[in-house]
Design a protein around this motif. Structure first.
Motif, mmCIF file in Angstrom:
data_model
loop_
_atom_site.group_PDB
_atom_site.id
_atom_site.type_symbol
_atom_site.label_atom_id
_atom_site.label_comp_id
_atom_site.label_asym_id
_atom_site.label_seq_id
_atom_site.Cartn_x
_atom_site.Cartn_y
_atom_site.Cartn_z
ATOM 1 N N ALA A 1 44.081 45.115 46.706
ATOM 2 C CA ALA A 1 42.843 45.112 46.023
ATOM 3 C C ALA A 1 42.066 43.763 46.171
ATOM 4 O O ALA A 1 40.920 43.697 46.451
ATOM 5 C CB ALA A 1 42.976 45.860 44.578
ATOM 6 N N CYS A 2 42.584 42.814 45.479
ATOM 7 C CA CYS A 2 41.801 41.744 45.296
ATOM 8 C C CYS A 2 42.031 40.346 46.343
ATOM 9 O O CYS A 2 41.631 39.619 46.292
ATOM 10 C CB CYS A 2 41.989 40.901 44.039
ATOM 11 S SG CYS A 2 43.905 40.476 43.484
ATOM 12 N N CYS B 1 47.819 41.013 47.451
ATOM 13 C CA CYS B 1 47.378 42.315 46.740
ATOM 14 C C CYS B 1 46.467 42.891 47.691
ATOM 15 O O CYS B 1 45.389 42.557 47.842
ATOM 16 C CB CYS B 1 46.791 41.904 45.413
ATOM 17 S SG CYS B 1 45.988 43.323 44.609
ATOM 18 N N CYS C 1 44.571 40.990 39.309
ATOM 19 C CA CYS C 1 43.332 41.815 39.102
ATOM 20 C C CYS C 1 43.414 43.065 38.215
ATOM 21 O O CYS C 1 42.395 43.829 37.781
ATOM 22 C CB CYS C 1 42.739 42.070 40.643
ATOM 23 S SG CYS C 1 43.435 43.389 41.370
ATOM 24 N N CYS D 1 48.490 45.138 39.524
ATOM 25 C CA CYS D 1 48.363 43.747 39.912
ATOM 26 C C CYS D 1 48.354 42.747 38.776
ATOM 27 O O CYS D 1 47.336 42.871 37.746
ATOM 28 C CB CYS D 1 47.222 43.493 40.874
ATOM 29 S SG CYS D 1 46.663 41.788 41.310
#
Ligand code: ZN
Length: 240
Positions: free
Chosen positions: A27-28, A25, A53, A50
């Motif tokens: 983002a996380c 991912c 997260c 996601c």
């Protein structure tokens, strides 16, 4: 292929090694499981978020997967299982990856341009007359890139700013190798019209705003692959 091109574009745009590591991912950083990587469906089932997260995942990813699927099916339907189909698919794959980087970051990776030139040379070798095929491609590419380059340099000087990115011209040269000069001219006209239309849709037609020309070139190449010969015959038929 659509998922792979998404991943390739993301790694090129963010300077990550292309061949290393599992998908994660953005983002996380959580490593994604197989059930998160099913093209189109994972994004739809997770409603664009996601699993780990809850971060938003851009609709650009499923859109690119859908466009890639449509591109592959349409080229295979138009050319059958031939060398021309393989050439078209290699070209469109590289253009989709280049477009994704261009849309996200506003530049086009040289590595995709070099891969396109390399693939053009390799795929010319099985041709009945390889040298003629190489020469035809090179002439087709230079026939559009050189006049455009002269025009852009002149406009840059007159307007005192950069009017077209160097990456766009390198990309045009690479894709120009795959068509003869007449189809390249049609491709350039189609790319300008598509670019203008895209700019209007995206509300980015402000004078002086940088516009990613890569996606317009990719869409024009797809159009010319499928219908270019027919459009040319129709147009020339109006006069002769
Ligand atoms: Zn996440």
């Amino acid at each position: 292929m659509g998922s792979f091109l998404n991943c390739l574009a993301w790694r090129l745009a963010h300077g990550e090694a292309v061949s290393k590591g599992r998908s994660h991912c953005p983002a996380c950083g959580h490593t994604l499981a197989a059930r998160d990587l099913i093209p189109l469906f994972s994004w739809l089932l997770l409603r664009g978020r996601c699993r780990y997260c809850g971060g938003r995942i851009s609709p650009r990813y499923p859109a690119a997967e859908l466009v890639t699927a449509l591109a592959y099916v349409s080229v295979a339907a138009r050319y059958g299982l031939t060398l021309d189909a393989l050439r078209g698919l290699v070209l469109l794959s590289l253009l989709i990856a280049a477009s994704l980087v261009d849309l996200e970051e506003g530049w086009i990776p040289d590595r995709l341009v070099l891969a396109g030139i390399g693939a053009f040379v390799l795929l010319a070798l099985p041709d009945a007359a390889p040298l003629a095929a190489l020469g035809r491609g090179l002439f087709g590419a230079l026939a559009v890139t050189l006049p455009l380059l002269a025009l852009v340099l002149l406009a840059d000087r007159l307007l005192g700013r950069e009017t077209m990115g160097g990456g766009d011209i390198k990309l045009l040269f690479m894709l120009g190798l795959y068509f003869d000069w007449k189809l390249n001219l049609l491709l350039l006209i189609a790319a300008c019209l598509l670019g203008l239309g895209l700019a209007l849709i995206l509300g980015r037609a402000r004078p002086g705003a940088p516009f990613p020309f890569g996606p317009a070139l990719a869409a024009a190449a797809w159009f010319v692959l499928l219908a270019g010969r027919g459009v040319l015959d129709w147009y020339l038929g109006l006069f002769f």
